[in-house]
Design a protein around this motif. Structure first.
Motif, PDB file in Angstrom:
ATOM      1  N   SER A 229      -0.545 -20.178  55.601  1.00 55.59           N
ATOM      2  CA  SER A 229      -1.698 -19.325  55.310  1.00 55.59           C
ATOM      3  C   SER A 229      -1.843 -18.135  56.254  1.00 55.59           C
ATOM      4  O   SER A 229      -2.193 -17.031  55.787  1.00 55.59           O
ATOM      5  CB  SER A 229      -2.985 -20.166  55.296  1.00 55.59           C
ATOM      6  OG  SER A 229      -3.159 -20.859  56.515  1.00 55.59           O
ATOM      7  N   PHE A 303     -10.402  -9.986  55.033  1.00 49.18           N
ATOM      8  CA  PHE A 303     -10.666 -10.905  56.140  1.00 49.18           C
ATOM      9  C   PHE A 303     -11.947 -11.713  55.892  1.00 49.18           C
ATOM     10  O   PHE A 303     -12.032 -12.882  56.267  1.00 49.18           O
ATOM     11  CB  PHE A 303     -10.784 -10.135  57.456  1.00 49.18           C
ATOM     12  CG  PHE A 303      -9.465  -9.855  58.105  1.00 49.18           C
ATOM     13  CD1 PHE A 303      -8.773 -10.851  58.765  1.00 49.18           C
ATOM     14  CD2 PHE A 303      -8.909  -8.587  58.063  1.00 49.18           C
ATOM     15  CE1 PHE A 303      -7.549 -10.599  59.367  1.00 49.18           C
ATOM     16  CE2 PHE A 303      -7.689  -8.320  58.647  1.00 49.18           C
ATOM     17  CZ  PHE A 303      -7.012  -9.331  59.308  1.00 49.18           C
ATOM     18  N   ARG A 304     -12.914 -11.088  55.246  1.00 48.85           N
ATOM     19  CA  ARG A 304     -14.171 -11.781  54.967  1.00 48.85           C
ATOM     20  C   ARG A 304     -13.993 -12.892  53.944  1.00 48.85           C
ATOM     21  O   ARG A 304     -14.536 -13.991  54.096  1.00 48.85           O
ATOM     22  CB  ARG A 304     -15.187 -10.759  54.450  1.00 48.85           C
ATOM     23  CG  ARG A 304     -16.537 -11.335  54.069  1.00 48.85           C
ATOM     24  CD  ARG A 304     -17.411 -11.529  55.261  1.00 48.85           C
ATOM     25  NE  ARG A 304     -18.750 -11.936  54.897  1.00 48.85           N
ATOM     26  CZ  ARG A 304     -19.725 -12.180  55.760  1.00 48.85           C
ATOM     27  NH1 ARG A 304     -19.495 -12.020  57.055  1.00 48.85           N
ATOM     28  NH2 ARG A 304     -20.920 -12.557  55.366  1.00 48.85           N
ATOM     29  N   GLY A 307      -9.841 -14.627  55.164  1.00 49.10           N
ATOM     30  CA  GLY A 307      -9.571 -14.977  56.549  1.00 49.10           C
ATOM     31  C   GLY A 307     -10.178 -16.285  56.983  1.00 49.10           C
ATOM     32  O   GLY A 307      -9.589 -17.038  57.770  1.00 49.10           O
ATOM     33  N   ARG A 308     -11.335 -16.614  56.460  1.00 45.84           N
ATOM     34  CA  ARG A 308     -12.007 -17.856  56.871  1.00 45.84           C
ATOM     35  C   ARG A 308     -11.302 -19.106  56.341  1.00 45.84           C
ATOM     36  O   ARG A 308     -11.583 -20.216  56.790  1.00 45.84           O
ATOM     37  CB  ARG A 308     -13.455 -17.842  56.376  1.00 45.84           C
ATOM     38  CG  ARG A 308     -13.610 -17.833  54.874  1.00 45.84           C
ATOM     39  CD  ARG A 308     -15.065 -17.804  54.446  1.00 45.84           C
ATOM     40  NE  ARG A 308     -15.723 -16.573  54.864  1.00 45.84           N
ATOM     41  CZ  ARG A 308     -17.010 -16.320  54.621  1.00 45.84           C
ATOM     42  NH1 ARG A 308     -17.765 -17.212  54.009  1.00 45.84           N
ATOM     43  NH2 ARG A 308     -17.525 -15.173  55.015  1.00 45.84           N
ATOM     44  N   ARG A 309     -10.415 -18.929  55.355  1.00 43.65           N
ATOM     45  CA  ARG A 309      -9.702 -20.059  54.767  1.00 43.65           C
ATOM     46  C   ARG A 309      -8.314 -20.251  55.369  1.00 43.65           C
ATOM     47  O   ARG A 309      -7.545 -21.087  54.902  1.00 43.65           O
ATOM     48  CB  ARG A 309      -9.568 -19.871  53.249  1.00 43.65           C
ATOM     49  CG  ARG A 309     -10.908 -19.872  52.528  1.00 43.65           C
ATOM     50  CD  ARG A 309     -10.737 -19.573  51.048  1.00 43.65           C
ATOM     51  NE  ARG A 309     -11.996 -19.719  50.300  1.00 43.65           N
ATOM     52  CZ  ARG A 309     -12.925 -18.805  50.216  1.00 43.65           C
ATOM     53  NH1 ARG A 309     -12.747 -17.633  50.833  1.00 43.65           N
ATOM     54  NH2 ARG A 309     -14.022 -19.012  49.535  1.00 43.65           N
ATOM     55  N   TYR A 311      -5.578 -21.460  57.994  1.00 46.45           N
ATOM     56  CA  TYR A 311      -5.402 -22.596  58.904  1.00 46.45           C
ATOM     57  C   TYR A 311      -4.508 -22.169  60.056  1.00 46.45           C
ATOM     58  O   TYR A 311      -3.382 -21.718  59.849  1.00 46.45           O
ATOM     59  CB  TYR A 311      -4.771 -23.779  58.157  1.00 46.45           C
ATOM     60  CG  TYR A 311      -4.429 -24.947  59.027  1.00 46.45           C
ATOM     61  CD1 TYR A 311      -5.416 -25.740  59.606  1.00 46.45           C
ATOM     62  CD2 TYR A 311      -3.090 -25.278  59.284  1.00 46.45           C
ATOM     63  CE1 TYR A 311      -5.094 -26.811  60.406  1.00 46.45           C
ATOM     64  CE2 TYR A 311      -2.757 -26.363  60.082  1.00 46.45           C
ATOM     65  CZ  TYR A 311      -3.761 -27.124  60.640  1.00 46.45           C
ATOM     66  OH  TYR A 311      -3.441 -28.190  61.435  1.00 46.45           O
ATOM     67  N   TYR A 312      -5.019 -22.291  61.283  1.00 43.55           N
ATOM     68  CA  TYR A 312      -4.273 -21.875  62.460  1.00 43.55           C
ATOM     69  C   TYR A 312      -3.808 -23.059  63.287  1.00 43.55           C
ATOM     70  O   TYR A 312      -3.911 -23.077  64.510  1.00 43.55           O
ATOM     71  CB  TYR A 312      -5.135 -20.961  63.334  1.00 43.55           C
ATOM     72  CG  TYR A 312      -5.416 -19.618  62.689  1.00 43.55           C
ATOM     73  CD1 TYR A 312      -4.447 -18.635  62.641  1.00 43.55           C
ATOM     74  CD2 TYR A 312      -6.667 -19.344  62.121  1.00 43.55           C
ATOM     75  CE1 TYR A 312      -4.696 -17.407  62.047  1.00 43.55           C
ATOM     76  CE2 TYR A 312      -6.923 -18.124  61.538  1.00 43.55           C
ATOM     77  CZ  TYR A 312      -5.942 -17.160  61.499  1.00 43.55           C
ATOM     78  OH  TYR A 312      -6.201 -15.944  60.912  1.00 43.55           O
TER      79      TYR A 312
END
Length: 315
Positions: A229, A303-304, A307-309, A311-312
């Motif tokens: 992602s 990003f809004r 980006g929140r979805r 996985y880092y």
């Protein structure tokens, strides 16, 4: 008295977290500036200065033939009622909406294929990456022959299956799809990025999911895709920015006209035409800044929403 003042100064520096630099540190800083000054001067002169000048020109009637005179928001107001501008923006959005997801899908499929443990894997990787290192102008010239409706290889292959090929670049309906096909052909750079992401997926997670009975598709969806992602977000953002900067292939393939019937007149080409064919530097600068704002808003929106979805890993 002097001792008290020095002590107070040192205490103040300790309190503000700014220790006094040593002579050696100051010398290192000076020589660092000396050795990096060519790059700094180049950045200021060839990047920062043109950007600021273009912002000023966007509020003027500047051309290559006469001095600039202040117009205020005149260029931006004219842009809002410019049918060619809206047509170019529509063509650009059409190109981005189709080419960016398609390019990501094609690059992902190629990355998955090249991640398989097969014989001659390194050779296949070189072959699929070669289009990405060929200069854009050279590639576009080659694709002029590929898209030729009479003797082009694409229509020849379609003819083998009894399909009459379209006019491609000579057809208003097929000109933009031809540009999208050309862009997808050069997906090698993104393929390498996604391939690196696939190789970063922990193998023990795949093994555990396989033991739990997960098939290939489920392992890809629930194991590989989350780790990919961040790479997919990078591909989406860079693809969005590159889409608004799309210029060289359409310039070469359409001879800078944006034809046929203006169906390939993208925003980058329309900016070029105003600046270097019509010599309307102020108007072209206004187009550039409007595109900059659109790209900034589009990137922020991505990003809004996406980006929140992302996985880092363990972050």
């Amino acid at each position: 008295m002097t001792t008290t003042s020095t002590t107070s100064t040192r205490a103040t520096r300790r309190a503000t977290g700014r220790p006094r630099s040593t002579p050696q540190q100051r010398r290192n800083f000076f020589w660092g500036l000396v050795f990096t000054s060519p790059a700094i001067i180049g950045l200021l002169w060839f990047t920062a200065y043109p950007v600021l000048v273009s912002l000023y020109y966007s509020f003027t009637s500047a051309t290559m033939m006469k001095p600039a005179s202040w117009l205020g928001l005149g260029n931006y107001e004219a842009l809002m009622s410019d049918a060619s501008w809206w047509s170019s923006l529509s063509n650009t959005l059409y190109y981005i909406v189709v080419s960016v997801p398609l390019g990501i899908v094609v690059a992902l499929i190629l990355a998955i294929m090249l991640n398989l443990n097969v014989r001659g894997q390194s050779v296949y990787r070189v072959i699929f990456y070669l289009p990405a290192i060929v200069p854009l102008v050279a590639s576009a010239v080659v694709w002029l022959y590929v898209f030729n409706p009479q003797y082009g290889i694409l229509n020849t292959i379609l003819g083998w299956f009894g399909i009459t090929g379209p006019g491609w670049l000579a057809s208003p309906q097929w000109a933009m799809p031809a540009l999208i096909i050309f862009s997808t052909w050069g997906a090698g750079n993104l393929m390498i990025i996604l391939l690196a992401g696939l190789q970063d997926v922990p193998q023990d997670l795949h093994d555990q999911a396989k033991v739990d009975g997960a098939g290939v598709i489920r392992r890809f969806r629930h194991v590989s895709l989350p780790f990919l992602s961040p790479h997919l977000l990078f591909a989406l953002v860079t693809g969005l920015i590159a889409g608004f900067q799309f210029f060289t292939p359409v310039f070469v393939l359409t001879n800078g006209t944006g034809g046929p019937a203006g169906k390939t007149l993208v925003s980058g080409l329309y900016l070029y035409q105003n600046a270097f064919q019509f010599f309307k530097v102020g108007y072209a600068s206004a187009i550039a800044w409007v595109l900059f704002i659109i790209v900034g808003l589009g990137t922020a929106l991505v990003f809004r929403l996406v980006g929140r979805r992302v996985y880092y890993g363990g972050a």
